[in-house]
Design a protein around this motif. Structure first.
Motif, PDB file in Angstrom:
ATOM      1  N   MET A   1       0.751  -1.205   0.024  1.00 42.35           N
ATOM      2  CA  MET A   1       0.083  -0.020   0.040  1.00 42.35           C
ATOM      3  C   MET A   1       0.813   1.301   0.030  1.00 42.35           C
ATOM      4  SD  MET A   1      -2.877   1.232   2.647  1.00 42.35           S
ATOM      5  CE  MET A   1      -4.031   2.893   2.484  1.00 42.35           C
ATOM      6  N   LYS A   2       1.919   1.186   0.752  1.00 42.35           N
ATOM      7  CA  LYS A   2       2.669   2.355   0.859  1.00 42.35           C
ATOM      8  C   LYS A   2       3.706   2.614  -0.465  1.00 42.35           C
ATOM      9  CE  LYS A   2       5.936   4.635   4.003  1.00 42.35           C
ATOM     10  NZ  LYS A   2       6.823   4.439   5.156  1.00 42.35           N
ATOM     11  N   ASN A   3       4.062   1.502  -1.025  1.00 42.58           N
ATOM     12  CA  ASN A   3       4.691   1.584  -2.201  1.00 42.58           C
ATOM     13  C   ASN A   3       3.828   2.267  -3.395  1.00 42.58           C
ATOM     14  OD1 ASN A   3       7.123   0.605  -1.170  1.00 42.58           O
ATOM     15  ND2 ASN A   3       6.709  -1.392  -1.987  1.00 42.58           N
ATOM     16  N   GLU A   4       2.357   1.857  -3.250  1.00 43.10           N
ATOM     17  CA  GLU A   4       1.646   2.280  -4.368  1.00 43.10           C
ATOM     18  C   GLU A   4       1.371   3.643  -4.051  1.00 43.10           C
ATOM     19  OE1 GLU A   4      -3.037   1.267  -5.616  1.00 43.10           O
ATOM     20  OE2 GLU A   4      -2.201  -0.135  -4.267  1.00 43.10           O
ATOM     21  N   LYS A   5       1.203   4.282  -2.980  1.00 43.14           N
ATOM     22  CA  LYS A   5       0.788   5.507  -2.565  1.00 43.14           C
ATOM     23  C   LYS A   5       1.949   6.489  -3.064  1.00 43.14           C
ATOM     24  CE  LYS A   5      -1.462   8.890  -0.744  1.00 43.14           C
ATOM     25  NZ  LYS A   5      -1.996   8.896   0.702  1.00 43.14           N
ATOM     26  N   THR A   6       3.152   5.917  -2.974  1.00 47.37           N
ATOM     27  CA  THR A   6       4.409   6.638  -3.132  1.00 47.37           C
ATOM     28  C   THR A   6       4.549   6.751  -4.547  1.00 47.37           C
ATOM     29  OG1 THR A   6       5.611   5.588  -1.138  1.00 47.37           O
ATOM     30  CG2 THR A   6       7.099   6.592  -2.896  1.00 47.37           C
ATOM     31  N   LYS A   7       4.243   5.825  -5.368  1.00 45.86           N
ATOM     32  CA  LYS A   7       4.229   5.926  -6.967  1.00 45.86           C
ATOM     33  C   LYS A   7       3.340   6.584  -7.284  1.00 45.86           C
ATOM     34  CE  LYS A   7       3.859   3.005 -11.068  1.00 45.86           C
ATOM     35  NZ  LYS A   7       3.574   1.377 -11.544  1.00 45.86           N
TER      36      LYS A   7
ATOM     37  N   LEU B   1      12.991  13.124  -2.890  1.00 44.39           N
ATOM     38  CA  LEU B   1      12.461  13.776  -1.759  1.00 44.39           C
ATOM     39  C   LEU B   1      11.114  12.807  -1.485  1.00 44.39           C
ATOM     40  CD1 LEU B   1      12.050  15.237   0.745  1.00 44.39           C
ATOM     41  CD2 LEU B   1      10.887  16.909  -0.581  1.00 44.39           C
ATOM     42  N   CYS B   2      10.602  12.353  -2.730  1.00 49.32           N
ATOM     43  CA  CYS B   2       9.417  11.673  -2.802  1.00 49.32           C
ATOM     44  C   CYS B   2       9.821  10.130  -2.354  1.00 49.32           C
ATOM     45  CB  CYS B   2       8.748  11.751  -4.148  1.00 49.32           C
ATOM     46  SG  CYS B   2       7.087  10.643  -4.178  1.00 49.32           S
ATOM     47  N   ASP B   3      10.830   9.667  -2.891  1.00 54.36           N
ATOM     48  CA  ASP B   3      11.496   8.363  -2.386  1.00 54.36           C
ATOM     49  C   ASP B   3      11.619   8.253  -1.147  1.00 54.36           C
ATOM     50  OD1 ASP B   3      12.397   5.772  -3.500  1.00 54.36           O
ATOM     51  OD2 ASP B   3      14.185   6.607  -2.636  1.00 54.36           O
ATOM     52  N   LYS B   4      12.290   9.233  -0.546  1.00 52.57           N
ATOM     53  CA  LYS B   4      12.731   9.247   0.950  1.00 52.57           C
ATOM     54  C   LYS B   4      11.468   9.171   1.782  1.00 52.57           C
ATOM     55  CE  LYS B   4      15.553   9.966   4.433  1.00 52.57           C
ATOM     56  NZ  LYS B   4      16.668   8.871   4.748  1.00 52.57           N
ATOM     57  N   LEU B   5      10.367  10.213   1.464  1.00 50.67           N
ATOM     58  CA  LEU B   5       9.136  10.094   2.346  1.00 50.67           C
ATOM     59  C   LEU B   5       8.570   8.725   2.227  1.00 50.67           C
ATOM     60  CD1 LEU B   5       8.060  13.524   1.435  1.00 50.67           C
ATOM     61  CD2 LEU B   5       8.638  12.751   3.524  1.00 50.67           C
ATOM     62  N   GLY B   6       8.810   7.896   0.995  1.00 52.74           N
ATOM     63  CA  GLY B   6       8.012   6.635   0.917  1.00 52.74           C
ATOM     64  C   GLY B   6       8.875   5.643   1.740  1.00 52.74           C
ATOM     65  N   ARG B   7       9.948   5.960   2.187  1.00 52.22           N
ATOM     66  CA  ARG B   7      10.754   4.735   3.069  1.00 52.22           C
ATOM     67  C   ARG B   7      10.937   5.199   4.461  1.00 52.22           C
ATOM     68  NH1 ARG B   7      15.547   4.964   1.936  1.00 52.22           N
ATOM     69  NH2 ARG B   7      15.783   6.844   0.487  1.00 52.22           N
ATOM     70  N   ILE B   8      10.597   6.265   4.894  1.00 47.97           N
ATOM     71  CA  ILE B   8      10.785   6.372   6.395  1.00 47.97           C
ATOM     72  C   ILE B   8       9.307   6.231   7.288  1.00 47.97           C
ATOM     73  CG2 ILE B   8      12.550   8.344   6.016  1.00 47.97           C
ATOM     74  CD1 ILE B   8      10.327  10.392   6.518  1.00 47.97           C
TER      75      ILE B   8
ATOM     76  N   ASP C   1       4.001   9.275   7.630  1.00 46.30           N
ATOM     77  CA  ASP C   1       3.324   8.198   6.939  1.00 46.30           C
ATOM     78  C   ASP C   1       2.701   8.678   5.730  1.00 46.30           C
ATOM     79  OD1 ASP C   1       1.988   6.079   6.015  1.00 46.30           O
ATOM     80  OD2 ASP C   1       0.710   5.742   8.037  1.00 46.30           O
ATOM     81  N   ILE C   2       3.229   8.549   4.431  1.00 47.80           N
ATOM     82  CA  ILE C   2       2.824   8.851   3.163  1.00 47.80           C
ATOM     83  C   ILE C   2       1.487   8.457   2.733  1.00 47.80           C
ATOM     84  CG2 ILE C   2       3.657   7.257   1.478  1.00 47.80           C
ATOM     85  CD1 ILE C   2       4.738   9.743   0.104  1.00 47.80           C
ATOM     86  N   THR C   3       1.066   7.432   3.460  1.00 46.31           N
ATOM     87  CA  THR C   3      -0.196   6.607   3.204  1.00 46.31           C
ATOM     88  C   THR C   3      -1.421   7.665   3.689  1.00 46.31           C
ATOM     89  OG1 THR C   3      -0.240   5.183   5.089  1.00 46.31           O
ATOM     90  CG2 THR C   3       0.798   4.359   2.973  1.00 46.31           C
ATOM     91  N   ARG C   4      -1.062   8.298   4.646  1.00 48.25           N
ATOM     92  CA  ARG C   4      -2.078   9.084   5.326  1.00 48.25           C
ATOM     93  C   ARG C   4      -2.213  10.364   4.453  1.00 48.25           C
ATOM     94  NH1 ARG C   4      -1.659   8.945  11.657  1.00 48.25           N
ATOM     95  NH2 ARG C   4      -3.627   9.947  11.666  1.00 48.25           N
ATOM     96  N   GLY C   5      -3.588  10.853   4.318  1.00 50.64           N
ATOM     97  CA  GLY C   5      -3.779  12.287   3.564  1.00 50.64           C
ATOM     98  C   GLY C   5      -3.779  11.912   2.024  1.00 50.64           C
TER      99      GLY C   5
END
Length: 208
Positions: free
Chosen positions: A1-7, A32-39, A43-47
């Motif tokens: 889910m996180k990888n999908e949202k990051t993409k 920066l987008c990639d970094k946010l998807g890994r930390i 939580d990039i999945t929220r919002g």
């Protein structure tokens, strides 16, 4: 889910970058987008993905002084927020959160262009002088040119002439892009004014 949202966020970021950013700035934004998807701290999945994308672009714009009209890649926060259909306050606050969480500042080697990094990096000369990296690089070039022989000097001159030509072409492209941005801003203001006038006219007709 996180990888999908990051993409999904990355795709939005890239769509903006294709229109307004240079290749180097685009690389910074996607990094920066990639970094946010890994930390885990954020939580990039929220919002909403649009808010994340706008905030990422906002961070890159801010640390690279793109909001400064003197910058060749100048743009406004309105352009960012209009593109992603987000509010300036929300986008700005999220961008600040990202900067604080990842400790991103001016001259960050991961998210700033080479020009900005060199302007805010310093080196010490053998004589003990502290110079900006950019100035030191220019001094080194000057020394190389002065100590070169005739053949080397010719090659250096040709190289510098070609570099100057490329810089002039890049400058022309940036000026054209800035003119396009200014046209877009003017068109949006004109459209907004027309819409407001139309509403006024409509209210007046109802009164009649």
């Amino acid at each position: 889910m996180k990888n999908e949202k990051t993409k999904e966020v990355a795709e939005l970021v890239e769509s903006f970058c294709k229109r307004y950013f240079t290749e180097e700035l685009t690389a910074c934004a996607l990094r920066l987008c990639d970094k946010l998807g890994r930390i885990r701290k954020l939580d990039i999945t929220r919002g909403k993905k649009e808010i994340w994308a706008a905030s990422i672009v906002y961070v890159i714009a801010r640390v690279n002084f793109l909001f400064d009209k003197a910058n060749n890649n100048f743009l406004t926060s309105d352009i960012i927020c209009d593109f992603f259909n987000t509010k300036k306050t929300t986008t700005g606050n999220k961008a600040t959160t990202i900067e604080k969480t990842l400790n991103i500042g001016i001259g960050d080697t991961n998210y700033c262009t080479t020009e900005i990094i060199e302007s805010f990096s310093f080196v010490e000369t053998p004589d003990g002088f502290i110079l900006p990296q950019k100035m030191a690089n220019e001094m080194i070039k000057e020394i190389v040119i002065r100590t070169a022989n005739a053949e080397e000097s010719r090659e250096i001159d040709e190289f510098m002439a070609e570099k100057k030509r490329q810089e002039e072409e890049a400058g022309q492209r940036r000026r054209e892009r800035r003119a396009e941005i200014n046209r877009e801003i003017a068109e949006k203001k004109s459209k907004k004014k027309e819409e407001e006038q139309a509403k006024i006219n409509e209210r007046q007709l109802k009164l009649w």
